[in-house]
Design a protein around this motif. Structure first.
Motif, PDB file in Angstrom:
ATOM      1  N   VAL A  12       0.847  -1.186   0.000  1.00 49.42           N
ATOM      2  CA  VAL A  12       0.000   0.000   0.000  1.00 49.42           C
ATOM      3  C   VAL A  12       0.881   1.233   0.000  1.00 49.42           C
ATOM      4  N   GLN A  13       0.285   2.359  -0.354  1.00 46.81           N
ATOM      5  CA  GLN A  13       0.999   3.619  -0.270  1.00 46.81           C
ATOM      6  C   GLN A  13       0.849   4.205   1.133  1.00 46.81           C
ATOM      7  N   ALA A  14       1.784   5.054   1.481  1.00 39.05           N
ATOM      8  CA  ALA A  14       1.723   5.719   2.784  1.00 39.05           C
ATOM      9  C   ALA A  14       0.368   6.405   2.957  1.00 39.05           C
ATOM     10  N   GLY A  15      -0.171   6.278   4.160  1.00 38.97           N
ATOM     11  CA  GLY A  15      -1.492   6.819   4.440  1.00 38.97           C
ATOM     12  C   GLY A  15      -2.617   5.828   4.244  1.00 38.97           C
ATOM     13  N   GLY A  16      -2.322   4.708   3.625  1.00 40.50           N
ATOM     14  CA  GLY A  16      -3.332   3.696   3.371  1.00 40.50           C
ATOM     15  C   GLY A  16      -3.592   2.815   4.574  1.00 40.50           C
ATOM     16  N   SER A  17      -4.481   1.835   4.357  1.00 34.71           N
ATOM     17  CA  SER A  17      -4.897   0.934   5.433  1.00 34.71           C
ATOM     18  C   SER A  17      -4.835  -0.515   4.980  1.00 34.71           C
ATOM     19  N   LEU A  18      -4.629  -1.389   5.936  1.00 35.03           N
ATOM     20  CA  LEU A  18      -4.719  -2.827   5.737  1.00 35.03           C
ATOM     21  C   LEU A  18      -5.312  -3.442   6.992  1.00 35.03           C
ATOM     22  N   ARG A  19      -5.981  -4.566   6.831  1.00 31.58           N
ATOM     23  CA  ARG A  19      -6.437  -5.327   7.983  1.00 31.58           C
ATOM     24  C   ARG A  19      -5.856  -6.730   7.916  1.00 31.58           C
ATOM     25  N   LEU A  20      -5.045  -7.054   8.882  1.00 28.51           N
ATOM     26  CA  LEU A  20      -4.476  -8.386   8.971  1.00 28.51           C
ATOM     27  C   LEU A  20      -5.409  -9.286   9.770  1.00 28.51           C
ATOM     28  N   ALA A  21      -5.437 -10.544   9.406  1.00 25.48           N
ATOM     29  CA  ALA A  21      -6.223 -11.536  10.127  1.00 25.48           C
ATOM     30  C   ALA A  21      -5.336 -12.711  10.505  1.00 25.48           C
ATOM     31  N   CYS A  22      -5.645 -13.337  11.619  1.00 25.30           N
ATOM     32  CA  CYS A  22      -4.910 -14.513  12.086  1.00 25.30           C
ATOM     33  C   CYS A  22      -5.946 -15.558  12.465  1.00 25.30           C
ATOM     34  N   ALA A  23      -6.111 -16.537  11.602  1.00 26.40           N
ATOM     35  CA  ALA A  23      -7.082 -17.606  11.845  1.00 26.40           C
ATOM     36  C   ALA A  23      -6.458 -18.673  12.721  1.00 26.40           C
ATOM     37  N   THR A  90       6.717  -1.080   7.229  1.00 23.70           N
ATOM     38  CA  THR A  90       7.062  -2.195   6.355  1.00 23.70           C
ATOM     39  C   THR A  90       7.787  -3.282   7.134  1.00 23.70           C
ATOM     40  N   ALA A  91       7.244  -4.503   7.080  1.00 19.50           N
ATOM     41  CA  ALA A  91       7.804  -5.623   7.838  1.00 19.50           C
ATOM     42  C   ALA A  91       6.998  -6.876   7.558  1.00 19.50           C
ATOM     43  N   MET A  92       7.527  -8.006   8.030  1.00 22.76           N
ATOM     44  CA  MET A  92       6.744  -9.230   8.095  1.00 22.76           C
ATOM     45  C   MET A  92       6.006  -9.195   9.429  1.00 22.76           C
ATOM     46  N   TYR A  93       4.715  -9.431   9.372  1.00 17.57           N
ATOM     47  CA  TYR A  93       3.885  -9.389  10.568  1.00 17.57           C
ATOM     48  C   TYR A  93       3.493 -10.810  10.972  1.00 17.57           C
ATOM     49  N   PHE A  94       3.619 -11.081  12.271  1.00 18.33           N
ATOM     50  CA  PHE A  94       3.332 -12.403  12.814  1.00 18.33           C
ATOM     51  C   PHE A  94       2.303 -12.297  13.928  1.00 18.33           C
ATOM     52  N   CYS A  95       1.428 -13.289  14.022  1.00 20.43           N
ATOM     53  CA  CYS A  95       0.566 -13.385  15.185  1.00 20.43           C
ATOM     54  C   CYS A  95       1.092 -14.492  16.088  1.00 20.43           C
ATOM     55  N   ALA A  96       0.761 -14.394  17.362  1.00 21.71           N
ATOM     56  CA  ALA A  96       1.232 -15.354  18.351  1.00 21.71           C
ATOM     57  C   ALA A  96       0.142 -15.598  19.378  1.00 21.71           C
ATOM     58  N   ALA A  97       0.172 -16.788  19.992  1.00 20.24           N
ATOM     59  CA  ALA A  97      -0.843 -17.160  20.974  1.00 20.24           C
ATOM     60  C   ALA A  97      -0.227 -18.016  22.073  1.00 20.24           C
ATOM     61  N   ASP A  98      -0.803 -17.905  23.258  1.00 17.19           N
ATOM     62  CA  ASP A  98      -0.342 -18.724  24.381  1.00 17.19           C
ATOM     63  C   ASP A  98      -1.438 -18.771  25.429  1.00 17.19           C
ATOM     64  N   ALA A  99      -1.658 -19.960  25.989  1.00 17.45           N
ATOM     65  CA  ALA A  99      -2.700 -20.132  26.998  1.00 17.45           C
ATOM     66  C   ALA A  99      -2.182 -19.981  28.415  1.00 17.45           C
ATOM     67  N   ASN A 100      -0.868 -19.985  28.595  1.00 21.02           N
ATOM     68  CA  ASN A 100      -0.309 -20.115  29.941  1.00 21.02           C
ATOM     69  C   ASN A 100       0.459 -18.895  30.441  1.00 21.02           C
ATOM     70  N   GLY A 120       3.568 -15.714   9.205  1.00 23.59           N
ATOM     71  CA  GLY A 120       3.794 -14.321   8.854  1.00 23.59           C
ATOM     72  C   GLY A 120       3.121 -13.897   7.559  1.00 23.59           C
ATOM     73  N   THR A 121       2.858 -12.607   7.462  1.00 26.75           N
ATOM     74  CA  THR A 121       2.327 -11.996   6.241  1.00 26.75           C
ATOM     75  C   THR A 121       3.063 -10.680   6.023  1.00 26.75           C
ATOM     76  N   GLN A 122       3.457 -10.433   4.782  1.00 24.98           N
ATOM     77  CA  GLN A 122       4.296  -9.280   4.474  1.00 24.98           C
ATOM     78  C   GLN A 122       3.449  -8.028   4.271  1.00 24.98           C
ATOM     79  N   VAL A 123       3.895  -6.940   4.888  1.00 24.81           N
ATOM     80  CA  VAL A 123       3.290  -5.623   4.691  1.00 24.81           C
ATOM     81  C   VAL A 123       4.367  -4.693   4.151  1.00 24.81           C
ATOM     82  N   THR A 124       4.075  -4.069   3.010  1.00 21.52           N
ATOM     83  CA  THR A 124       5.016  -3.137   2.394  1.00 21.52           C
ATOM     84  C   THR A 124       4.312  -1.810   2.166  1.00 21.52           C
ATOM     85  N   VAL A 125       4.885  -0.750   2.720  1.00 21.02           N
ATOM     86  CA  VAL A 125       4.299   0.585   2.593  1.00 21.02           C
ATOM     87  C   VAL A 125       5.272   1.463   1.820  1.00 21.02           C
ATOM     88  N   SER A 126       4.823   1.995   0.710  1.00 22.18           N
ATOM     89  CA  SER A 126       5.677   2.835  -0.124  1.00 22.18           C
ATOM     90  C   SER A 126       5.349   4.309   0.111  1.00 22.18           C
TER      91      SER A 126
END
Length: 127
Positions: A12-23, A90-100, A120-126
């Motif tokens: 996306v370009q700077a100022g834009g939006s994204l929604r990441l999901a972690c199933a 701009t980065a690789m985005y990761f989700c994480a989970a833990d019960a304890n 992970g899912t890659q996000v690139t902002v130009s």
């Protein structure tokens, strides 16, 4: 076996939006502490946002006011809504989970000690 799969990344370009999901699958979703992390090339992984079992959230200062973490316990999905994106996001985005995790670590975006991680899912902002 807990399994996390991220999606929603892109360019996306700077100022834009994204929604990441972690199933998530393989566990009772609502009982877990969850977080989003990111890692840019040549940099260490850093915490972005976290949410505890009750839905309380915390954010890194660099994203506060722009990013929102949320979870849907029915869909077993964690989200990261990212608005007003900047090139430095701009980065690789990761989700994480833990019960304890203990109460003081659960929901703390700084805490990196999660048992389960997505690929992970890659996000690139130009600019």
């Amino acid at each position: 076996q807990v399994h996390l799969v991220e999606s929603g990344g892109g360019s996306v370009q700077a100022g834009g939006s994204l929604r990441l999901a972690c199933a998530a699958s393989g566990y009772t979703y609502g009982s877990y502490c969850m977080g989003w992390f990111r890692q840019a090339p040549g940099k260490e992984r850093e915490g972005v946002a976290a949410i505890d079992r009750d839905g309380s959230t915390s954010y890194a200062d660099s994203v506060k006011g722009r990013f929102t973490i949320s979870k849907d316990n029915v869909k077993n999905t964690l989200y990261l809504q990212m608005n007003s994106l900047k090139p430095e996001d701009t980065a690789m985005y990761f989700c994480a989970a833990d019960a304890n995790l203990s109460l003081d670590l659960c929901g703390d975006y700084v805490n990196p000690y999660y048992n389960y991680w997505g690929q992970g899912t890659q996000v690139t902002v130009s600019s």
